[in-house]
Design a protein around this motif. Structure first.
Motif, PDB file in Angstrom:
ATOM      1  N   GLU A  63      21.868  13.693   3.209  1.00 19.70           N
ATOM      2  CA  GLU A  63      21.180  12.509   2.691  1.00 19.70           C
ATOM      3  C   GLU A  63      21.601  12.336   1.243  1.00 19.70           C
ATOM      4  N   ILE A  64      22.186  11.202   0.928  1.00 20.69           N
ATOM      5  CA  ILE A  64      22.732  10.969  -0.414  1.00 20.69           C
ATOM      6  C   ILE A  64      22.021   9.771  -1.019  1.00 20.69           C
ATOM      7  N   TYR A  65      21.451   9.981  -2.200  1.00 17.90           N
ATOM      8  CA  TYR A  65      20.769   8.917  -2.934  1.00 17.90           C
ATOM      9  C   TYR A  65      21.546   8.617  -4.213  1.00 17.90           C
ATOM     10  N   ALA A  66      21.564   7.339  -4.581  1.00 19.39           N
ATOM     11  CA  ALA A  66      22.345   6.925  -5.744  1.00 19.39           C
ATOM     12  C   ALA A  66      21.634   7.224  -7.050  1.00 19.39           C
ATOM     13  N   ASP A  67      20.286   7.254  -7.043  1.00 17.35           N
ATOM     14  CA  ASP A  67      19.572   7.453  -8.302  1.00 17.35           C
ATOM     15  C   ASP A  67      18.955   8.843  -8.385  1.00 17.35           C
ATOM     16  N   LYS A  68      17.864   9.053  -7.633  1.00 15.86           N
ATOM     17  CA  LYS A  68      17.182  10.329  -7.633  1.00 15.86           C
ATOM     18  C   LYS A  68      16.883  10.720  -6.194  1.00 15.86           C
ATOM     19  N   GLY A  69      16.973  11.985  -5.914  1.00 16.93           N
ATOM     20  CA  GLY A  69      16.695  12.433  -4.570  1.00 16.93           C
ATOM     21  C   GLY A  69      17.779  13.378  -4.101  1.00 16.93           C
ATOM     22  N   PRO A  70      17.747  13.743  -2.818  1.00 22.36           N
ATOM     23  CA  PRO A  70      18.758  14.670  -2.279  1.00 22.36           C
ATOM     24  C   PRO A  70      20.157  14.105  -2.446  1.00 22.36           C
ATOM     25  N   GLY A  71      21.083  14.959  -2.894  1.00 24.77           N
ATOM     26  CA  GLY A  71      22.474  14.544  -2.999  1.00 24.77           C
ATOM     27  C   GLY A  71      22.774  13.609  -4.148  1.00 24.77           C
ATOM     28  N   SER A  72      21.826  13.391  -5.050  1.00 22.45           N
ATOM     29  CA  SER A  72      22.061  12.444  -6.148  1.00 22.45           C
ATOM     30  C   SER A  72      22.958  13.017  -7.234  1.00 22.45           C
ATOM     31  N   ALA A  91      27.493  10.434  -5.162  1.00 18.51           N
ATOM     32  CA  ALA A  91      26.539   9.750  -6.033  1.00 18.51           C
ATOM     33  C   ALA A  91      27.092   9.586  -7.441  1.00 18.51           C
ATOM     34  N   MET A  92      27.798  10.613  -7.949  1.00 19.31           N
ATOM     35  CA  MET A  92      28.344  10.515  -9.301  1.00 19.31           C
ATOM     36  C   MET A  92      29.435   9.455  -9.386  1.00 19.31           C
ATOM     37  N   ALA A  93      30.297   9.402  -8.393  1.00 22.63           N
ATOM     38  CA  ALA A  93      31.336   8.370  -8.386  1.00 22.63           C
ATOM     39  C   ALA A  93      30.717   6.980  -8.304  1.00 22.63           C
ATOM     40  N   PHE A  94      29.630   6.862  -7.528  1.00 18.01           N
ATOM     41  CA  PHE A  94      28.970   5.555  -7.409  1.00 18.01           C
ATOM     42  C   PHE A  94      28.320   5.153  -8.731  1.00 18.01           C
ATOM     43  N   ARG A 135      34.281  -1.787  -4.967  1.00 17.84           N
ATOM     44  CA  ARG A 135      33.554  -2.843  -5.668  1.00 17.84           C
ATOM     45  C   ARG A 135      33.588  -4.150  -4.888  1.00 17.84           C
ATOM     46  N   VAL A 136      32.530  -4.936  -5.092  1.00 20.44           N
ATOM     47  CA  VAL A 136      32.479  -6.330  -4.636  1.00 20.44           C
ATOM     48  C   VAL A 136      32.105  -7.172  -5.839  1.00 20.44           C
ATOM     49  N   GLU A 137      33.016  -8.049  -6.234  1.00 19.43           N
ATOM     50  CA  GLU A 137      32.813  -8.883  -7.425  1.00 19.43           C
ATOM     51  C   GLU A 137      32.484  -8.011  -8.638  1.00 19.43           C
ATOM     52  N   LYS A 138      33.290  -6.963  -8.827  1.00 23.92           N
ATOM     53  CA  LYS A 138      33.218  -6.048  -9.967  1.00 23.92           C
ATOM     54  C   LYS A 138      31.957  -5.187  -9.978  1.00 23.92           C
ATOM     55  N   ARG A 139      31.206  -5.189  -8.933  1.00 22.32           N
ATOM     56  CA  ARG A 139      29.996  -4.368  -8.849  1.00 22.32           C
ATOM     57  C   ARG A 139      30.202  -3.305  -7.779  1.00 22.32           C
ATOM     58  N   VAL A 140      29.948  -2.026  -8.139  1.00 19.71           N
ATOM     59  CA  VAL A 140      30.121  -0.931  -7.183  1.00 19.71           C
ATOM     60  C   VAL A 140      29.083  -1.066  -6.077  1.00 19.71           C
ATOM     61  N   CYS A 141      29.557  -1.116  -4.853  1.00 22.00           N
ATOM     62  CA  CYS A 141      28.660  -1.283  -3.710  1.00 22.00           C
ATOM     63  C   CYS A 141      28.869  -0.209  -2.646  1.00 22.00           C
ATOM     64  N   ALA A 142      29.980   0.548  -2.733  1.00 16.75           N
ATOM     65  CA  ALA A 142      30.268   1.537  -1.699  1.00 16.75           C
ATOM     66  C   ALA A 142      31.185   2.608  -2.284  1.00 16.75           C
ATOM     67  N   THR A 143      31.437   3.639  -1.488  1.00 19.81           N
ATOM     68  CA  THR A 143      32.341   4.723  -1.898  1.00 19.81           C
ATOM     69  C   THR A 143      33.245   5.093  -0.733  1.00 19.81           C
ATOM     70  N   GLN A 170      17.972   2.880  -2.058  1.00 22.51           N
ATOM     71  CA  GLN A 170      18.879   3.583  -2.981  1.00 22.51           C
ATOM     72  C   GLN A 170      19.692   4.669  -2.279  1.00 22.51           C
ATOM     73  N   ARG A 171      19.754   4.633  -0.957  1.00 18.91           N
ATOM     74  CA  ARG A 171      20.572   5.599  -0.226  1.00 18.91           C
ATOM     75  C   ARG A 171      21.991   5.085  -0.076  1.00 18.91           C
ATOM     76  N   ILE A 172      22.935   6.006  -0.007  1.00 18.20           N
ATOM     77  CA  ILE A 172      24.321   5.683   0.324  1.00 18.20           C
ATOM     78  C   ILE A 172      24.520   6.097   1.777  1.00 18.20           C
ATOM     79  N   LEU A 173      24.590   5.113   2.657  1.00 14.65           N
ATOM     80  CA  LEU A 173      24.571   5.355   4.093  1.00 14.65           C
ATOM     81  C   LEU A 173      25.987   5.298   4.659  1.00 14.65           C
ATOM     82  N   PRO A 174      26.364   6.242   5.534  1.00 12.44           N
ATOM     83  CA  PRO A 174      27.681   6.176   6.173  1.00 12.44           C
ATOM     84  C   PRO A 174      27.769   4.960   7.103  1.00 12.44           C
ATOM     85  N   VAL A 175      28.786   4.133   6.879  1.00 13.10           N
ATOM     86  CA  VAL A 175      29.001   2.969   7.743  1.00 13.10           C
ATOM     87  C   VAL A 175      30.283   3.108   8.554  1.00 13.10           C
ATOM     88  N   ALA A 176      31.122   4.080   8.185  1.00 20.07           N
ATOM     89  CA  ALA A 176      32.348   4.327   8.949  1.00 20.07           C
ATOM     90  C   ALA A 176      32.811   5.750   8.632  1.00 20.07           C
TER      91      ALA A 176
END
Length: 694
Positions: free
Chosen positions: A191-200, A205-208, A246-254, A172-178
Motif C-alpha cells: 500500500e503506497i500513499y503519496a503524503d502520509k501512511g504506509p509506503g509514503s 512516493a518520493m519520486a511522485f 506528468r499530465v499538463e506538467k503535473r505529476v499524476c503517476a509513476t 492519496q494512494r498510488i494505485l497500480p493500474v498496469a
C-alpha cells in the motif's frame, strides 16, 4: 558460423597472444646478450688464468695433461652451473612478466565483457523505447497503453518487473493500474500513499512527491527500501528505478521498473527510461487533448442539435441570408409554407416570395436592417401555388463569418387580420347595438323595480300575516303554561314549551329575513338618540344571563370605562350586542363569555378622514373558535359554519350578516379574531356622536 559473442572471444585470444609474443621477444634478446657476454668473459678468464696457473704449479707434462683434463671438467661444471643460474634468472623474470601480462589481459577482457553487456542492455532499452513509441501511436486509450508499456519493458527492455501507479487525489494512494512480471502478487501486498501512511517514504512516493526519478542500484543497501528489503530479496529484485509521469506538467503517476542485477541503472539506461516516462507524459497530454477535443465537439454537436431543434420548433418561418440575398439557413416551416424545396430556396432571392407590388417596400425594410440594425413589416407572403398569406416579418442585422447578414422570423397574422376585420365591422354596428342594448337594460330595470316592489309588498304582507298568528301562538301558549286555563301534567307542559320555543324561533327568522331585506333595499330606518350607555349594556347582559346560567357559563363584564352617553340607534345597538352575546353563549360549552366596553380616541372611520372618539365593545368567549379558512365567509348571509346533517347549533345564519350591515349603516366597523378550539373575540367600533345636551 560463429555468433558475435564467440567471434569477440576469439579476437580477444588472438590479441592476448600477440601481446604475450611481444613481451617474450624483447626480454629474451637482452637476456641472451647478457648470458653470451658473461659466458665469453668467464671462459676467457678461465682459460687464460687456469693454463697459466697449471704451467706455474706443475712441471711434469704427464701430470699437466692429467690436470688439464680435470680443468676441462671443472670448466664444464662451472659454466654449466653459471648457465643454469643465468637461465633460472632469465626464465623467472620471463614468468613474472608473463603473469603480469596475463593479469592485465584478463582485466581487459572483463571490461570488454561488461561493456558488451551494457551495450546489449542499451540495445534492449532502445528496442523497448521503439516499441513504446509504436504503442503510443497505435493504442488510443490509456487503459490499453499502460499494460503494453509494462509488457514491453519486461519482454524487450530486459527488466524483471514493471508497473505504473496512478495517484488517487481522494485517498492519496498510488494505485497500480498496469503491471507485467508480477508473478507472485508483489503489488497486491503493498500500500503506497503519496503524503502520509504506509509506503509514503519509499521510492515510488518520493519520486511522485519530488517530481524527479529515484534510482536504487542496490536495494539491499538502500535505506529507503529498508522496510521492504526482505520482500524484494525473496522475489529476487536487486535494483529499481521510479520515474514520474506528468499530465499538463503535473505529476499524476509513476513508472517503476525492477532488475535482478545490481548496478543496472547507469546514466544511459536512466536517460532511456526517462525517455519512456516523457513519451508517456506526452501520450497522456495527447489523450487529455483528445478528450477535451471530444468534449468540445460533443458540446458543439449538442449546441448544433439544440439550435436545430429551436429553429425547427419555432411556430413561424425563419430565414437567414447575407447582404447579397443568398439564403444561408431556414427552417422546415419555411419550406412547408412556401411550397419550395431546399434546392429551390437555395437559388432564390428573398424578394421572390412577394408580389411585385410589395417588393419596393420590402427592399426598403431590408436596407433599413443592414443600415440601422433592425426593422419589421407586414406583407403578403407569396407561396409557390400563388397563395398569399398575411405575415408579420422581423429582421435583425448580425455578423456571420465576417459578413453582414439578416436573420428574422415571419409570423402568420391571418387570424389577427380576420379579427381586425371583424372589429371594424363591429365598430360600424356598435352604435346600433348599444342603443338596442340600452333599451333592453331599461326594460330589465323596470322589470327589476316591479319585482322589487312586489317582493317588498310580499315581505310586508307576509311578515304581518306571519308575525300576528305567531305572537298569538306565543301568547296563548304562555297563558296555558301558566295554568290559567287549568292544571297541566308534566308531558303537556313539555310539549307546550316546545311549541312556544319553535314559535319564537320562527318569529326570529321572520324578523331577521325582514331586516336583511330592508337593509339590502335601503329601506331600514336608523334613528339617532342620546341614551345612557351603561343602562343599555346592563339591559343586554340581563337578557342573556339566564342563557349563560342554563349552560353553566360565567358571564363577565367590564363596562366601567364605557362612556356615560352616546348618540346612535339604541334599539339597533342593543340588537347587535344581543346577537353577538347569544352567538358566544351558543358556541361555548364551558368557560366564560365576557363583554368589555371602553372609549378609544382618534379612530378614523370609512368616509370620514377626521379622527374621532369611538365606543369599543368586545365580546369574547372560550368556545369552539373559528378556523382560519372560515373567517372570510363569516359575515355572509345564510352562512353557518356548523352545517350538514351533524349540525349541533340552531340559527338562520343571518345574525352576523345583519350585525355587520347595521354597524356599517351606523358608521362603525366590526372585526373578529379567533383561535380554533380556544375561543373567539368580536370587536365593534361605533362613533360616539354629538355630546349630550345638559
Amino acid at each position: 558460423m560463429k555468433t558475435p559473442s564467440e567471434a569477440n572471444e576469439v579476437g580477444d585470444v588472438i590479441h592476448a597472444e600477440e601481446m604475450l609474443g611481444k613481451g617474450r621477444r624483447l626480454p629474451l634478446r637482452v637476456r641472451a646478450l647478457l648470458i653470451t657476454v658473461a659466458y665469453a668473459l668467464f671462459a676467457t678468464l678461465w682459460i687464460y688464468h687456469s693454463d697459466k696457473a697449471l704451467l706455474t704449479l706443475i712441471e711434469d707434462p704427464a701430470l699437466l695433461l692429467k690436470w688439464s683434463v680435470y680443468k676441462g671438467f671443472g670448466f664444464v661444471t662451472v659454466t654449466s652451473l653459471m648457465l643454469l643460474f643465468l637461465m633460472w634468472w632469465a626464465f623467472g623474470a620471463i614468468e613474472a612478466s608473463d603473469r603480469k601480462l596475463l593479469h592485465a589481459l584478463g582485466r581487459d577482457i572483463h571490461q570488454r565483457n561488461l561493456h558488451e553487456e551494457e551495450v546489449q542492455r542499451l540495445n534492449r532499452l532502445y528496442s523497448a523505447l521503439s516499441h513504446v513509441n509504436q504503442a503510443i501511436v497505435r493504442l488510443p486509450k490509456q487503459e490499453e497503453l499502460f499494460p503494453r508499456v509494462c509488457q514491453v519493458l519486461v519482454l524487450h527492455g530486459g527488466m524483471r518487473m514493471a508497473w505504473i501507479g496512478w495517484h488517487d487525489s481522494t485517498t492519496q494512494r498510488i494505485l497500480p493500474v498496469a503491471e507485467f512480471g508480477d508473478e507472485n502478487g508483489y503489488l497486491k501486498s503493498r500500500e503506497i500513499y503519496a503524503d502520509k501512511g504506509p509506503g509514503s517514504n519509499g521510492p515510488t512516493a518520493m519520486a511522485f512527491r519530488l517530481g524527479v526519478p529515484y534510482i536504487c542500484n542496490d536495494m539491499m543497501k538502500d535505506d529507503v527500501a529498508i522496510s521492504w528489503r526482505d520482500e524484494v530479496k525473496r522475489r529476487g529484485f536487486h535494483a529499481c528505478a521510479v520515474f514520474p509521469i506528468r499530465v499538463e506538467k503535473r505529476v499524476c503517476a509513476t513508472l517503476s521498473v525492477f532488475a535482478d542485477e545490481v548496478g543496472v541503472f547507469q546514466e544511459q539506461e536512466i536517460n532511456l527510461l526517462k525517455g519512456v516516462s516523457t513519451d508517456l507524459s506526452f501520450a497522456l497530454d495527447n489523450f487529455e487533448r483528445k478528450r477535451e477535443q471530444a468534449r468540445i465537439e460533443a458540446l458543439a454537436a449538442s449546441e448544433r442539435l439544440f439550435s436545430h431543434t429551436m429553429i425547427e420548433s419555432m411556430p413561424g418561418i425563419l430565414y437567414f441570408y447575407d447582404d447579397q440575398g443568398r439564403f444561408i439557413r431556414w427552417n422546415r416551416s419555411f419550406e412547408e409554407v412556401s411550397g419550395y424545396c431546399a434546392q429551390e430556396i437555395r437559388t432564390m432571392h428573398p424578394l421572390d416570395f412577394f408580389s411585385p407590388a410589395d417588393k419596393d417596400s420590402l427592399q426598403q425594410k431590408i436596407s433599413e436592417v443592414f443600415d440601422s440594425g433592425e426593422s419589421q413589416i407586414e406583407a403578403l407572403f407569396l407561396s409557390k401555388d400563388g397563395t398569399q398569406t398575411p405575415y408579420f416579418f422581423t429582421g435583425r442585422r448580425v455578423l456571420f463569418r465576417e459578413k453582414m447578414c439578416l436573420v428574422g422570423v415571419g409570423i402568420d397574422i391571418s387570424e389577427r387580420k380576420a379579427a381586425e376585420t371583424a372589429l371594424l365591422e363591429l365598430n360600424e354596428t356598435l352604435e346600433f347595438k348599444v342603443e338596442e342594448r340600452t333599451l333592453e337594460l331599461h326594460a330589465a330595470m323596470r322589470r327589476a323595480e316591479a319585482a322589487d316592489r312586489i317582493k317588498s309588498a310580499f315581505l310586508a304582507t307576509m311578515s304581518h300575516e306571519l308575525r300576528t298568528p305567531l305572537n298569538s301562538i306565543i301568547g296563548f301558549t304562555g297563558i296555558v303554561l301558566q295554568e290559567l286555563a287549568g292544571p297541566l301534567n308534566s308531558e303537556q307542559s313539555r310539549q307546550l314549551g316546545m311549541v312556544r320555543s319553535s314559535a319564537r324561533h320562527l318569529l326570529e327568522l321572520i324578523n331577521d329575513v325582514l331586516d336583511l331585506s330592508k337593509i339590502e333595499a335601503g329601506q331600514l330606518d336608523v334613528r339617532s338618540e342620546n341614551f345612557e350607555t351603561a343602562e343599555s349594556l346592563l339591559k343586554v347582559l340581563s337578557l342573556v344571563e339566564p342563557l349563560a346560567t342554563a349552560k353553566g357559563l360565567r358571564l363577565r363584564s367590564d363596562i366601567e370605562r364605557a362612556p356615560t352617553h352616546m348618540v346612535c340607534d339604541r334599539r339597533r345597538f342593543e340588537q347587535i350586542l344581543l346577537n353577538l352575546l347569544n352567538n358566544a353563549i351558543k358556541f361555548t360549552n364551558d368557560g366564560e363569555v365576557r363583554l368589555q366596553s371602553e372609549i378609544i380616541q382618534d379612530v378614523v372611520f370609512e368616509g370620514n378622514d377626521s379622527p374621532m372618539d369611538a365606543l369599543c365593545c368586545r365580546v369574547s368567549d372560550t368556545g369552539i373558535g373559528i378556523q382560519e379558512e372560515d373567517l372570510a365567509s363569516l359575515f355572509q348571509p345564510f352562512r353557518q359554519l356548523d352545517t350538514g346533517l351533524s349540525r349541533q347549533h340552531e340559527g338562520t345564519g343571518l345574525g352576523l350578516a345583519i350585525c355587520r350591515r347595521l354597524i356599517e349603516i351606523m358608521g362603525g366597523k366590526i372585526s373578529v379574531s379567533s383561535v380554533w378550539s380556544k375561543g373567539s373575540e368580536f370587536t365593534i367600533l361605533l362613533p360616539l356622536g354629538a355630546p349630550p345636551k345638559l
